[in-house]
Write a protein that holds these residues in place. Structure first.
Motif, PDB file in Angstrom:
ATOM      1  N   LYS A  58     -12.342  -1.595  13.740  1.00  0.00           N
ATOM      2  CA  LYS A  58     -11.573  -2.843  13.721  1.00  0.00           C
ATOM      3  C   LYS A  58     -10.806  -2.982  12.407  1.00  0.00           C
ATOM      4  CE  LYS A  58     -12.134  -7.865  14.140  1.00  0.00           C
ATOM      5  NZ  LYS A  58     -13.123  -8.985  14.315  1.00  0.00           N
ATOM      6  N   ASP A  59     -11.461  -2.691  11.290  1.00  0.00           N
ATOM      7  CA  ASP A  59     -10.801  -2.774   9.987  1.00  0.00           C
ATOM      8  C   ASP A  59      -9.664  -1.761   9.881  1.00  0.00           C
ATOM      9  OD1 ASP A  59     -12.700  -4.681   9.320  1.00  0.00           O
ATOM     10  OD2 ASP A  59     -13.988  -3.245   8.271  1.00  0.00           O
ATOM     11  N   PHE A  60      -9.931  -0.542  10.335  1.00  0.00           N
ATOM     12  CA  PHE A  60      -8.934   0.520  10.271  1.00  0.00           C
ATOM     13  C   PHE A  60      -7.701   0.144  11.080  1.00  0.00           C
ATOM     14  CE2 PHE A  60      -6.948   4.488  11.552  1.00  0.00           C
ATOM     15  CZ  PHE A  60      -7.005   5.265  10.408  1.00  0.00           C
ATOM     16  N   GLU A  61      -7.909  -0.404  12.262  1.00  0.00           N
ATOM     17  CA  GLU A  61      -6.781  -0.794  13.109  1.00  0.00           C
ATOM     18  C   GLU A  61      -5.976  -1.918  12.469  1.00  0.00           C
ATOM     19  OE1 GLU A  61      -8.757  -1.664  16.775  1.00  0.00           O
ATOM     20  OE2 GLU A  61      -8.636   0.428  17.496  1.00  0.00           O
ATOM     21  N   ALA A  62      -6.660  -2.843  11.806  1.00  0.00           N
ATOM     22  CA  ALA A  62      -5.961  -3.939  11.131  1.00  0.00           C
ATOM     23  C   ALA A  62      -5.083  -3.415   9.995  1.00  0.00           C
ATOM     24  CB  ALA A  62      -6.977  -4.951  10.598  1.00  0.00           C
ATOM     25  N   VAL A  63      -5.625  -2.494   9.197  1.00  0.00           N
ATOM     26  CA  VAL A  63      -4.850  -1.939   8.088  1.00  0.00           C
ATOM     27  C   VAL A  63      -3.720  -1.060   8.618  1.00  0.00           C
ATOM     28  CG1 VAL A  63      -4.934  -0.489   6.029  1.00  0.00           C
ATOM     29  CG2 VAL A  63      -6.805  -2.064   6.505  1.00  0.00           C
ATOM     30  N   SER A  64      -3.975  -0.309   9.667  1.00  0.00           N
ATOM     31  CA  SER A  64      -2.926   0.527  10.271  1.00  0.00           C
ATOM     32  C   SER A  64      -1.750  -0.329  10.706  1.00  0.00           C
ATOM     33  CB  SER A  64      -3.479   1.305  11.468  1.00  0.00           C
ATOM     34  OG  SER A  64      -4.434   2.256  11.059  1.00  0.00           O
ATOM     35  N   GLN A  65      -2.050  -1.467  11.282  1.00  0.00           N
ATOM     36  CA  GLN A  65      -0.983  -2.379  11.709  1.00  0.00           C
ATOM     37  C   GLN A  65      -0.246  -2.954  10.514  1.00  0.00           C
ATOM     38  OE1 GLN A  65      -0.134  -2.692  14.920  1.00  0.00           O
ATOM     39  NE2 GLN A  65       1.611  -3.956  14.291  1.00  0.00           N
ATOM     40  N   ARG A  66      -0.998  -3.230   9.436  1.00  0.00           N
ATOM     41  CA  ARG A  66      -0.407  -3.818   8.225  1.00  0.00           C
ATOM     42  C   ARG A  66       0.578  -2.873   7.554  1.00  0.00           C
ATOM     43  NH1 ARG A  66      -4.757  -5.145   4.065  1.00  0.00           N
ATOM     44  NH2 ARG A  66      -4.216  -3.190   3.005  1.00  0.00           N
ATOM     45  N   VAL A  67       0.259  -1.590   7.541  1.00  0.00           N
ATOM     46  CA  VAL A  67       1.130  -0.632   6.841  1.00  0.00           C
ATOM     47  C   VAL A  67       2.182  -0.016   7.769  1.00  0.00           C
ATOM     48  CG1 VAL A  67      -0.700  -0.070   5.206  1.00  0.00           C
ATOM     49  CG2 VAL A  67      -0.386   1.363   7.232  1.00  0.00           C
ATOM     50  N   LYS A  68       2.126  -0.365   9.033  1.00  0.00           N
ATOM     51  CA  LYS A  68       2.997   0.278  10.024  1.00  0.00           C
ATOM     52  C   LYS A  68       4.474   0.125   9.692  1.00  0.00           C
ATOM     53  CE  LYS A  68       3.864   0.570  14.997  1.00  0.00           C
ATOM     54  NZ  LYS A  68       3.436   0.085  16.347  1.00  0.00           N
ATOM     55  N   GLY A 237      -6.667  -7.614  -5.906  1.00  0.00           N
ATOM     56  CA  GLY A 237      -5.766  -7.186  -6.966  1.00  0.00           C
ATOM     57  C   GLY A 237      -6.011  -5.777  -7.459  1.00  0.00           C
ATOM     58  N   ASP A 238      -7.049  -5.121  -6.941  1.00  0.00           N
ATOM     59  CA  ASP A 238      -7.383  -3.759  -7.365  1.00  0.00           C
ATOM     60  C   ASP A 238      -6.452  -2.773  -6.658  1.00  0.00           C
ATOM     61  OD1 ASP A 238      -8.604  -1.139  -7.535  1.00  0.00           O
ATOM     62  OD2 ASP A 238     -10.441  -2.126  -8.190  1.00  0.00           O
ATOM     63  N   VAL A 239      -5.503  -2.239  -7.409  1.00  0.00           N
ATOM     64  CA  VAL A 239      -4.490  -1.348  -6.841  1.00  0.00           C
ATOM     65  C   VAL A 239      -5.113  -0.077  -6.273  1.00  0.00           C
ATOM     66  CG1 VAL A 239      -2.423   0.016  -7.357  1.00  0.00           C
ATOM     67  CG2 VAL A 239      -2.715  -2.247  -8.385  1.00  0.00           C
ATOM     68  N   SER A 240      -6.112   0.450  -6.964  1.00  0.00           N
ATOM     69  CA  SER A 240      -6.766   1.676  -6.516  1.00  0.00           C
ATOM     70  C   SER A 240      -7.465   1.464  -5.169  1.00  0.00           C
ATOM     71  CB  SER A 240      -7.785   2.138  -7.564  1.00  0.00           C
ATOM     72  OG  SER A 240      -8.503   3.266  -7.101  1.00  0.00           O
ATOM     73  N   LEU A 241      -8.178   0.338  -5.018  1.00  0.00           N
ATOM     74  CA  LEU A 241      -8.857   0.046  -3.758  1.00  0.00           C
ATOM     75  C   LEU A 241      -7.860  -0.161  -2.626  1.00  0.00           C
ATOM     76  CD1 LEU A 241     -11.801  -2.339  -4.743  1.00  0.00           C
ATOM     77  CD2 LEU A 241     -11.991  -0.120  -3.587  1.00  0.00           C
ATOM     78  N   ARG A 242      -6.768  -0.815  -2.928  1.00  0.00           N
ATOM     79  CA  ARG A 242      -5.749  -1.039  -1.902  1.00  0.00           C
ATOM     80  C   ARG A 242      -5.179   0.291  -1.421  1.00  0.00           C
ATOM     81  NH1 ARG A 242      -2.345  -5.309  -0.312  1.00  0.00           N
ATOM     82  NH2 ARG A 242      -0.457  -4.572   0.742  1.00  0.00           N
ATOM     83  N   ALA A 243      -4.855   1.168  -2.373  1.00  0.00           N
ATOM     84  CA  ALA A 243      -4.296   2.470  -2.020  1.00  0.00           C
ATOM     85  C   ALA A 243      -5.290   3.280  -1.195  1.00  0.00           C
ATOM     86  CB  ALA A 243      -3.899   3.231  -3.279  1.00  0.00           C
ATOM     87  N   ALA A 244      -6.569   3.247  -1.586  1.00  0.00           N
ATOM     88  CA  ALA A 244      -7.589   3.996  -0.863  1.00  0.00           C
ATOM     89  C   ALA A 244      -7.757   3.466   0.552  1.00  0.00           C
ATOM     90  CB  ALA A 244      -8.914   3.924  -1.614  1.00  0.00           C
ATOM     91  N   THR A 245      -7.712   2.138   0.690  1.00  0.00           N
ATOM     92  CA  THR A 245      -7.867   1.517   2.004  1.00  0.00           C
ATOM     93  C   THR A 245      -6.697   1.853   2.915  1.00  0.00           C
ATOM     94  OG1 THR A 245      -9.056  -0.315   0.952  1.00  0.00           O
ATOM     95  CG2 THR A 245      -8.253  -0.682   3.185  1.00  0.00           C
ATOM     96  N   GLU A 246      -5.506   1.950   2.353  1.00  0.00           N
ATOM     97  CA  GLU A 246      -4.307   2.184   3.157  1.00  0.00           C
ATOM     98  C   GLU A 246      -4.008   3.664   3.386  1.00  0.00           C
ATOM     99  OE1 GLU A 246      -1.100   0.110   1.264  1.00  0.00           O
ATOM    100  OE2 GLU A 246      -1.829  -1.877   1.896  1.00  0.00           O
ATOM    101  N   TYR A 247      -4.709   4.555   2.697  1.00  0.00           N
ATOM    102  CA  TYR A 247      -4.310   5.965   2.690  1.00  0.00           C
ATOM    103  C   TYR A 247      -4.418   6.624   4.063  1.00  0.00           C
ATOM    104  CZ  TYR A 247      -3.159  10.354   0.428  1.00  0.00           C
ATOM    105  OH  TYR A 247      -2.525  11.504   0.042  1.00  0.00           O
ATOM    106  N   VAL A 248      -5.597   6.637   4.649  1.00  0.00           N
ATOM    107  CA  VAL A 248      -5.753   7.296   5.950  1.00  0.00           C
ATOM    108  C   VAL A 248      -4.978   6.560   7.045  1.00  0.00           C
ATOM    109  CG1 VAL A 248      -7.399   8.070   7.705  1.00  0.00           C
ATOM    110  CG2 VAL A 248      -7.917   8.393   5.281  1.00  0.00           C
ATOM    111  N   PRO A 249      -4.964   5.211   7.076  1.00  0.00           N
ATOM    112  CA  PRO A 249      -4.100   4.541   8.044  1.00  0.00           C
ATOM    113  C   PRO A 249      -2.623   4.912   7.898  1.00  0.00           C
ATOM    114  CG  PRO A 249      -5.728   3.003   7.232  1.00  0.00           C
ATOM    115  CD  PRO A 249      -5.852   4.249   6.383  1.00  0.00           C
ATOM    116  N   SER A 250      -2.165   5.140   6.668  1.00  0.00           N
ATOM    117  CA  SER A 250      -0.773   5.553   6.462  1.00  0.00           C
ATOM    118  C   SER A 250      -0.537   6.950   7.017  1.00  0.00           C
ATOM    119  CB  SER A 250      -0.418   5.511   4.974  1.00  0.00           C
ATOM    120  OG  SER A 250      -0.430   4.183   4.483  1.00  0.00           O
TER     121      SER A 250
END
Length: 262
Positions: A58-68, A237-250
């Motif tokens: 569910k989280d992965f799908e939400a982030v995938s949609q966010r970065v789409k 605000g943690d840029v590293s965590l944001r990038a890590a969270t978005e990486y595989v969905p991207s």
């Protein structure tokens, strides 16, 4: 190391990974470029389908949609930078010895640099694969890497398609060997953790997994991703965590983008 026998109908291997069966054992009835686009999409779809479930899915799908939108965006002439990177890199990609790794590793270079050899800062992330000086120096210290990787200046190495890809493969192989052979994650989990580690660092990934295990949480990619997503939500605000969270969905969005044009 995988020992692969290639025939006119596909690939055979006594102990081949399951992802080989997704695309490598079917006749090629399309253009080479289209076939690679097909492999990118089908392989990543296989990894995502097999690794994700429950809250992590569910989280992965939400982030995938966010970065789409960021990944799929096209300019006024209909050009997309990631699709352009895929097409531009194809003459090189067609010659790469993948060394038993899935074609999906190439998605990293499309995402990292859009296949530009001189992108980034030489003091930090630079070149086709956006490797840092620290990573390259560590790779150059390994006994088993080819001499040319050891002796080539790191800036020249990162800006060279062949050498930087060889270095990235060494880097990815070390991560994947740990997740697949030492930590004993499933095939799909090991690859998605490897891709995450390429961006976030193996140390960060291992520490989060260790924290999960210490709390009695089953260690798999879905639970890891749910933990990663929660950490990002708690520290937006943690840029590293944001990038890590978005990486595989991207990466998954790029695979879908390319696959849609096949």
């Amino acid at each position: 190391m995988l020992l692969i026998a290639v025939t006119g109908m596909g690939v055979a291997h006594a102990n081949e990974p399951a992802w080989h069966k997704v695309v490598y054992q079917v006749p090629v009835a399309e253009s080479p470029l289209t076939h690679l686009a097909h492999k990118h999409h089908e392989l990543f779809a296989f990894f995502v389908k097999n690794a994700l479930h429950g809250k992590g899915k569910k989280d992965f799908e939400a982030v995938s949609q966010r970065v789409k939108n960021k990944i799929m965006w096209r300019n006024g002439s209909g050009t997309n930078i990631y699709h352009e990177a895929f097409v531009r890199s194809y003459p090189f990609a067609a010659t790469v010895d993948l060394q038993g790794m899935p074609d999906s590793i190439l998605l990293i270079a499309y995402l990292e640099s859009q296949w530009h050899g001189k992108k980034g800062k030489k003091s930090a992330d630079y070149g086709y694969w956006q490797l840092t000086p620290e990573v390259l120096k560590e790779i150059q210290s390994l006994d088993y890497v080819p001499a040319i990787l050891k002796t080539t200046h790191i800036n020249k190495l990162r800006a060279d398609a062949s050498l930087s890809t060889q270095a990235a493969q060494v880097h990815l192989h070390r991560y994947h060997f740990y997740f697949a052979n030492v930590a004993k994650f499933s095939e799909s989990d090991a690859w998605l953790l490897t891709f995450t580690a390429f961006n976030w660092g193996a140390g960060n990934v291992k520490r989060m997994i260790a924290d999960m295990e210490s709390e009695g949480v089953e260690a798999n990619f879905a639970n890891f991703y749910h933990r990663l997503y929660a950490a990002h939500q708690a520290n937006p605000g943690d840029v590293s965590l944001r990038a890590a969270t978005e990486y595989v969905p991207s990466l998954w969005n790029i695979a879908q983008l390319i696959g849609a044009d096949k």
